[in-house]
Design a protein around this motif. Sequence first.
Motif, PDB file in Angstrom:
ATOM      1  N   TYR A  99       0.838  -1.204   0.000  1.00 26.48           N
ATOM      2  CA  TYR A  99       0.000   0.000   0.000  1.00 26.48           C
ATOM      3  C   TYR A  99       0.870   1.250   0.000  1.00 26.48           C
ATOM      4  O   TYR A  99       1.879   1.308   0.695  1.00 26.48           O
ATOM      5  CB  TYR A  99      -0.905   0.037   1.235  1.00 26.48           C
ATOM      6  CG  TYR A  99      -1.789  -1.175   1.378  1.00 26.48           C
ATOM      7  CD1 TYR A  99      -2.617  -1.578   0.335  1.00 26.48           C
ATOM      8  CD2 TYR A  99      -1.792  -1.915   2.543  1.00 26.48           C
ATOM      9  CE1 TYR A  99      -3.414  -2.693   0.460  1.00 26.48           C
ATOM     10  CE2 TYR A  99      -2.595  -3.033   2.675  1.00 26.48           C
ATOM     11  CZ  TYR A  99      -3.406  -3.415   1.626  1.00 26.48           C
ATOM     12  OH  TYR A  99      -4.197  -4.527   1.752  1.00 26.48           O
ATOM     13  N   THR A 120      -1.891   3.636   4.334  1.00 26.99           N
ATOM     14  CA  THR A 120      -2.931   2.918   5.064  1.00 26.99           C
ATOM     15  C   THR A 120      -3.550   3.874   6.072  1.00 26.99           C
ATOM     16  O   THR A 120      -2.836   4.490   6.870  1.00 26.99           O
ATOM     17  CB  THR A 120      -2.361   1.692   5.803  1.00 26.99           C
ATOM     18  OG1 THR A 120      -1.776   0.822   4.831  1.00 26.99           O
ATOM     19  CG2 THR A 120      -3.457   0.946   6.540  1.00 26.99           C
ATOM     20  N   GLY A 133      -6.195   0.216   3.086  1.00 27.27           N
ATOM     21  CA  GLY A 133      -4.945   0.320   2.335  1.00 27.27           C
ATOM     22  C   GLY A 133      -5.236   0.825   0.935  1.00 27.27           C
ATOM     23  O   GLY A 133      -6.198   0.389   0.301  1.00 27.27           O
ATOM     24  N   MET A 134      -4.403   1.764   0.458  1.00 25.04           N
ATOM     25  CA  MET A 134      -4.639   2.384  -0.857  1.00 25.04           C
ATOM     26  C   MET A 134      -3.355   2.419  -1.678  1.00 25.04           C
ATOM     27  O   MET A 134      -2.260   2.468  -1.129  1.00 25.04           O
ATOM     28  CB  MET A 134      -5.157   3.812  -0.664  1.00 25.04           C
ATOM     29  CG  MET A 134      -6.517   3.886   0.004  1.00 25.04           C
ATOM     30  SD  MET A 134      -6.894   5.542   0.629  1.00 25.04           S
ATOM     31  CE  MET A 134      -5.885   5.573   2.105  1.00 25.04           C
ATOM     32  N   TRP A 135      -3.515   2.432  -2.981  1.00 27.04           N
ATOM     33  CA  TRP A 135      -2.410   2.542  -3.922  1.00 27.04           C
ATOM     34  C   TRP A 135      -2.969   3.048  -5.242  1.00 27.04           C
ATOM     35  O   TRP A 135      -4.182   3.106  -5.434  1.00 27.04           O
ATOM     36  CB  TRP A 135      -1.718   1.182  -4.104  1.00 27.04           C
ATOM     37  CG  TRP A 135      -2.551   0.185  -4.849  1.00 27.04           C
ATOM     38  CD1 TRP A 135      -2.475  -0.128  -6.179  1.00 27.04           C
ATOM     39  CD2 TRP A 135      -3.625  -0.623  -4.318  1.00 27.04           C
ATOM     40  NE1 TRP A 135      -3.424  -1.074  -6.498  1.00 27.04           N
ATOM     41  CE2 TRP A 135      -4.128  -1.401  -5.372  1.00 27.04           C
ATOM     42  CE3 TRP A 135      -4.187  -0.770  -3.049  1.00 27.04           C
ATOM     43  CZ2 TRP A 135      -5.179  -2.294  -5.202  1.00 27.04           C
ATOM     44  CZ3 TRP A 135      -5.239  -1.662  -2.891  1.00 27.04           C
ATOM     45  CH2 TRP A 135      -5.718  -2.415  -3.957  1.00 27.04           C
ATOM     46  N   TYR A 184      -8.362   0.263  -3.356  1.00 32.13           N
ATOM     47  CA  TYR A 184      -8.587   0.181  -1.907  1.00 32.13           C
ATOM     48  C   TYR A 184      -8.759  -1.278  -1.517  1.00 32.13           C
ATOM     49  O   TYR A 184      -9.421  -2.039  -2.221  1.00 32.13           O
ATOM     50  CB  TYR A 184      -9.886   0.882  -1.493  1.00 32.13           C
ATOM     51  CG  TYR A 184     -10.024   2.314  -1.899  1.00 32.13           C
ATOM     52  CD1 TYR A 184      -9.838   3.333  -0.972  1.00 32.13           C
ATOM     53  CD2 TYR A 184     -10.375   2.660  -3.200  1.00 32.13           C
ATOM     54  CE1 TYR A 184      -9.998   4.667  -1.333  1.00 32.13           C
ATOM     55  CE2 TYR A 184     -10.527   3.987  -3.569  1.00 32.13           C
ATOM     56  CZ  TYR A 184     -10.336   4.982  -2.633  1.00 32.13           C
ATOM     57  OH  TYR A 184     -10.492   6.298  -2.993  1.00 32.13           O
ATOM     58  N   ARG A 196       1.553   0.001  -7.459  1.00 32.55           N
ATOM     59  CA  ARG A 196       2.070  -1.347  -7.199  1.00 32.55           C
ATOM     60  C   ARG A 196       2.800  -1.806  -8.442  1.00 32.55           C
ATOM     61  O   ARG A 196       2.353  -1.549  -9.553  1.00 32.55           O
ATOM     62  CB  ARG A 196       0.923  -2.321  -6.911  1.00 32.55           C
ATOM     63  CG  ARG A 196       0.329  -2.172  -5.546  1.00 32.55           C
ATOM     64  CD  ARG A 196      -0.747  -3.210  -5.345  1.00 32.55           C
ATOM     65  NE  ARG A 196      -1.136  -3.275  -3.944  1.00 32.55           N
ATOM     66  CZ  ARG A 196      -2.117  -4.010  -3.495  1.00 32.55           C
ATOM     67  NH1 ARG A 196      -2.831  -4.748  -4.320  1.00 32.55           N
ATOM     68  NH2 ARG A 196      -2.416  -4.024  -2.212  1.00 32.55           N
TER      69      ARG A 196
END
Length: 147
Positions: A9, A12, A82-84, A97, A145
């Motif tokens: 992530y 978070t 959690g994010m990306w 998410y 990612r």
Amino acid sequence: MPGLPNGGYAFTATVPVRWSDMDAFGHVNHARMVTLMEEARIEWLLSAGEEYQPLIKSAMIVHVDIRYQAQLRHEDSPLRIGMWIKGFRSVDFTIGYEIRANGSLAQQTKPACVASTQMAVVDIEAHSLRRLTPTEKDYLRQWSRNT
């Protein structure tokens, strides 16, 4: 995932579930889930720093996708979100998410909810889409990612 800490992530957030977020069946209400995601997203984007304020202030949501895989209830609070960056193009980017109940086993279990928001960037003065700058693309790439 290589490149990102925190289990892959970029950020978070820990977001509390309020009693008003619940539906009549004791689950987090769908519309309120969008609000909880918004709270997490704002915390992340505001943490980015002053140099990225033009990107943050010009991004608007154009699409939301939410898939529920398990129930979330008030006792699961606070939620760990959690994010990306899932991807970006010339005028937009998509945030991924994974939402889990809080607890010691939360990271070991599948997420209760997976979601994404597609964000378009606009020129606020001209009221039209604008292109991401090379600097903004580099920053989004750092939050992506490596898949």
